[in-house]
Design a protein around this motif. Sequence first.
Motif, mmCIF file in Angstrom:
data_model
loop_
_atom_site.group_PDB
_atom_site.id
_atom_site.type_symbol
_atom_site.label_atom_id
_atom_site.label_comp_id
_atom_site.label_asym_id
_atom_site.label_seq_id
_atom_site.Cartn_x
_atom_site.Cartn_y
_atom_site.Cartn_z
ATOM 1 N N TRP A 100 -2.994 -5.680 13.562
ATOM 2 C CA TRP A 100 -1.598 -5.493 13.166
ATOM 3 C C TRP A 100 -0.933 -4.570 14.187
ATOM 4 C CZ3 TRP A 100 -4.448 -3.826 8.313
ATOM 5 C CH2 TRP A 100 -4.822 -4.941 7.547
ATOM 6 N N PRO A 101 -0.184 -5.114 15.153
ATOM 7 C CA PRO A 101 0.523 -4.270 16.129
ATOM 8 C C PRO A 101 1.877 -3.861 15.551
ATOM 9 C CG PRO A 101 0.654 -6.580 16.778
ATOM 10 C CD PRO A 101 -0.059 -6.543 15.456
ATOM 11 N N ILE A 102 2.007 -2.603 15.170
ATOM 12 C CA ILE A 102 3.170 -2.152 14.413
ATOM 13 C C ILE A 102 4.224 -1.562 15.352
ATOM 14 C CG2 ILE A 102 3.938 -0.732 12.497
ATOM 15 C CD1 ILE A 102 1.899 -2.916 11.763
ATOM 16 N N VAL A 103 5.475 -1.943 15.131
ATOM 17 C CA VAL A 103 6.572 -1.479 15.969
ATOM 18 C C VAL A 103 7.543 -0.614 15.170
ATOM 19 C CG1 VAL A 103 8.491 -2.173 17.436
ATOM 20 C CG2 VAL A 103 6.352 -3.475 17.504
ATOM 21 N N GLU A 104 8.267 -1.202 14.226
ATOM 22 C CA GLU A 104 9.271 -0.436 13.481
ATOM 23 C C GLU A 104 8.621 0.593 12.567
ATOM 24 O OE1 GLU A 104 12.757 -1.086 10.091
ATOM 25 O OE2 GLU A 104 11.750 -2.826 10.974
ATOM 26 N N PHE A 105 7.527 0.203 11.942
ATOM 27 C CA PHE A 105 6.802 1.116 11.058
ATOM 28 C C PHE A 105 5.702 1.805 11.862
ATOM 29 C CE2 PHE A 105 8.630 -2.184 8.348
ATOM 30 C CZ PHE A 105 9.265 -1.417 7.379
ATOM 31 N N GLU A 106 4.647 2.263 11.172
ATOM 32 C CA GLU A 106 3.519 2.887 11.846
ATOM 33 C C GLU A 106 2.227 2.250 11.355
ATOM 34 O OE1 GLU A 106 3.533 7.214 12.014
ATOM 35 O OE2 GLU A 106 5.675 7.213 11.531
ATOM 36 N N ALA A 107 1.167 2.468 12.105
ATOM 37 C CA ALA A 107 -0.127 1.923 11.721
ATOM 38 C C ALA A 107 -0.501 2.367 10.311
ATOM 39 C CB ALA A 107 -1.198 2.365 12.722
ATOM 40 N N ASP A 108 -0.197 3.624 9.977
ATOM 41 C CA ASP A 108 -0.526 4.131 8.640
ATOM 42 C C ASP A 108 0.186 3.338 7.551
ATOM 43 O OD1 ASP A 108 -2.076 5.998 9.875
ATOM 44 O OD2 ASP A 108 -0.795 7.717 9.412
ATOM 45 N N ASP A 109 1.390 2.862 7.818
ATOM 46 C CA ASP A 109 2.116 2.070 6.826
ATOM 47 C C ASP A 109 1.412 0.738 6.566
ATOM 48 O OD1 ASP A 109 4.336 3.900 6.485
ATOM 49 O OD2 ASP A 109 5.046 3.264 8.457
ATOM 50 N N ALA A 110 0.863 0.142 7.613
ATOM 51 C CA ALA A 110 0.113 -1.103 7.437
ATOM 52 C C ALA A 110 -1.137 -0.860 6.605
ATOM 53 C CB ALA A 110 -0.248 -1.699 8.793
ATOM 54 N N LEU A 111 -1.839 0.238 6.893
ATOM 55 C CA LEU A 111 -3.040 0.566 6.122
ATOM 56 C C LEU A 111 -2.684 0.813 4.656
ATOM 57 C CD1 LEU A 111 -4.781 3.022 8.638
ATOM 58 C CD2 LEU A 111 -5.089 0.554 8.425
ATOM 59 N N ALA A 112 -1.587 1.532 4.423
ATOM 60 C CA ALA A 112 -1.162 1.819 3.053
ATOM 61 C C ALA A 112 -0.769 0.543 2.318
ATOM 62 C CB ALA A 112 0.009 2.800 3.063
ATOM 63 N N THR A 113 -0.091 -0.352 3.025
ATOM 64 C CA THR A 113 0.305 -1.621 2.417
ATOM 65 C C THR A 113 -0.918 -2.419 2.002
ATOM 66 O OG1 THR A 113 2.335 -1.744 3.725
ATOM 67 C CG2 THR A 113 1.493 -3.806 2.819
ATOM 68 N N ALA A 114 -1.875 -2.550 2.905
ATOM 69 C CA ALA A 114 -3.072 -3.327 2.618
ATOM 70 C C ALA A 114 -3.868 -2.700 1.477
ATOM 71 C CB ALA A 114 -3.935 -3.445 3.868
ATOM 72 N N ALA A 115 -3.965 -1.379 1.459
ATOM 73 C CA ALA A 115 -4.707 -0.705 0.398
ATOM 74 C C ALA A 115 -4.063 -0.924 -0.959
ATOM 75 C CB ALA A 115 -4.805 0.790 0.705
ATOM 76 N N ALA A 116 -2.731 -0.822 -1.011
ATOM 77 C CA ALA A 116 -2.019 -1.002 -2.274
ATOM 78 C C ALA A 116 -2.058 -2.449 -2.740
ATOM 79 C CB ALA A 116 -0.572 -0.533 -2.124
ATOM 80 N N ARG A 117 -1.904 -3.357 -1.783
ATOM 81 C CA ARG A 117 -1.793 -4.774 -2.131
ATOM 82 C C ARG A 117 -3.117 -5.382 -2.582
ATOM 83 N NH1 ARG A 117 1.545 -7.893 2.178
ATOM 84 N NH2 ARG A 117 3.024 -6.339 1.386
ATOM 85 N N PHE A 118 -4.200 -4.938 -1.964
ATOM 86 C CA PHE A 118 -5.473 -5.599 -2.239
ATOM 87 C C PHE A 118 -6.478 -4.701 -2.954
ATOM 88 C CE2 PHE A 118 -3.602 -7.658 1.515
ATOM 89 C CZ PHE A 118 -3.415 -8.909 0.977
ATOM 90 N N GLY A 119 -6.085 -3.474 -3.248
ATOM 91 C CA GLY A 119 -6.978 -2.583 -3.974
ATOM 92 C C GLY A 119 -7.236 -3.015 -5.391
ATOM 93 N N GLU A 120 -6.376 -3.863 -5.933
ATOM 94 C CA GLU A 120 -6.551 -4.322 -7.305
ATOM 95 C C GLU A 120 -6.951 -5.787 -7.382
ATOM 96 O OE1 GLU A 120 -3.016 -3.419 -9.450
ATOM 97 O OE2 GLU A 120 -3.236 -1.237 -9.260
ATOM 98 N N GLU A 121 -7.185 -6.424 -6.234
ATOM 99 C CA GLU A 121 -7.612 -7.825 -6.247
ATOM 100 C C GLU A 121 -9.007 -7.938 -6.860
ATOM 101 O OE1 GLU A 121 -6.182 -10.665 -5.242
ATOM 102 O OE2 GLU A 121 -4.275 -9.732 -4.715
ATOM 103 N N ALA A 122 -9.184 -8.939 -7.698
ATOM 104 C CA ALA A 122 -10.452 -9.079 -8.416
ATOM 105 C C ALA A 122 -11.632 -9.249 -7.475
ATOM 106 C CB ALA A 122 -10.366 -10.268 -9.381
ATOM 107 N N GLU A 123 -11.425 -9.970 -6.372
ATOM 108 C CA GLU A 123 -12.549 -10.229 -5.467
ATOM 109 C C GLU A 123 -12.857 -9.051 -4.546
ATOM 110 O OE1 GLU A 123 -8.969 -12.070 -3.246
ATOM 111 O OE2 GLU A 123 -9.619 -11.634 -5.299
ATOM 112 N N VAL A 124 -12.004 -8.026 -4.553
ATOM 113 C CA VAL A 124 -12.215 -6.862 -3.695
ATOM 114 C C VAL A 124 -12.924 -5.775 -4.499
ATOM 115 C CG1 VAL A 124 -11.131 -5.054 -2.323
ATOM 116 C CG2 VAL A 124 -10.207 -7.385 -2.275
ATOM 117 N N GLU A 125 -14.133 -5.473 -4.064
ATOM 118 C CA GLU A 125 -14.919 -4.440 -4.736
ATOM 119 C C GLU A 125 -14.407 -3.047 -4.405
ATOM 120 O OE1 GLU A 125 -19.396 -2.507 -4.223
ATOM 121 O OE2 GLU A 125 -18.984 -4.522 -3.472
#
Length: 298
Positions: A100-125
């Motif tokens: 994820w090459p981030i321009v307007e946002f920051e790398a940390d925002d991508a990590l936070a997005t992924a953590a929030a979005r998939f932290g509750e997915e059933a297949e993600v332990e």
Amino acid sequence: MKVHLVDGTYELFRSYFGAPAATSPAGREVGATRGLMRSLLGLLTQPDVTHVGVAYDHVIESFRNGLYDGYKTSAGVPRELLAQFELAERATHALGLVVWPIVEFEADDALATAAARFGEEAEVEQVVICTPDKDLGQCVTGSRVVQLDRRKGETFDEAGIVAKFGVPPESIPDYLALVGDSADGFPGLQGWGAKSAAAVLAVYGHLEDIPPAAGQWEVPGLRGAAKLSAVLQQELALAVLFRRIATLEQDVPVGKVDDWEWRGPTARFAEVAEAIEAPAHLLVRARRLAAERGTPAG
């Protein structure tokens, strides 16, 4: 499955200052990128590391620079390191990892997005955020979303964040607003330190919930409450701004978790390895690891 989210910018900086310098035949500095490849391959050798996303600050400046003039910029970053940003992204992609090459946002925002979005997915332990950055502590949830400092080998779940900072994950932006974050270029409020911020926020949680008068504070053992309260009331708007800066976004495009499965290096990895004059064993190691997982290189 476990999902590993890697702060590529941090890893590149770590490699630049920790790995030997090296120059390609074309005269380009490549030591940090070479070290980065060793580090990422080391991560992939772990049997539970199957789905990985790597975020990079394609440029260091972001929307936060428009919010606060003192926010971090590329000024002062070694030229030889800045010149490897694009190369590091290309090498990581060639290794077969999602980038994820981030321009307007920051790398940390991508990590936070992924953590929030998939932290509750059933297949993600479990989601493992691979960075020691303090602001990513706000993303930790129980033992399901954790933070890993790969250099020290320390993993922090929610209880670990509380033990480290004295406040729960949801109060980390407020904590940073008060104490500041030198890595990001904002100073916090005068007189507020880690102990005082933790003591007050452990009781009240967020800036707006702290009573306006020190006499109303119910914080045991706190010294200098009157002075801290006066500073907070005088600089409340600035503290709120710092909290906004420290709060990570959660709407960065990161794709689908199924696309993050590592299936081995791509056909271009050999070309990139040659460009950075990586030791031959790196390419052999990547291909062998892919073969062991039943996903031969492309």
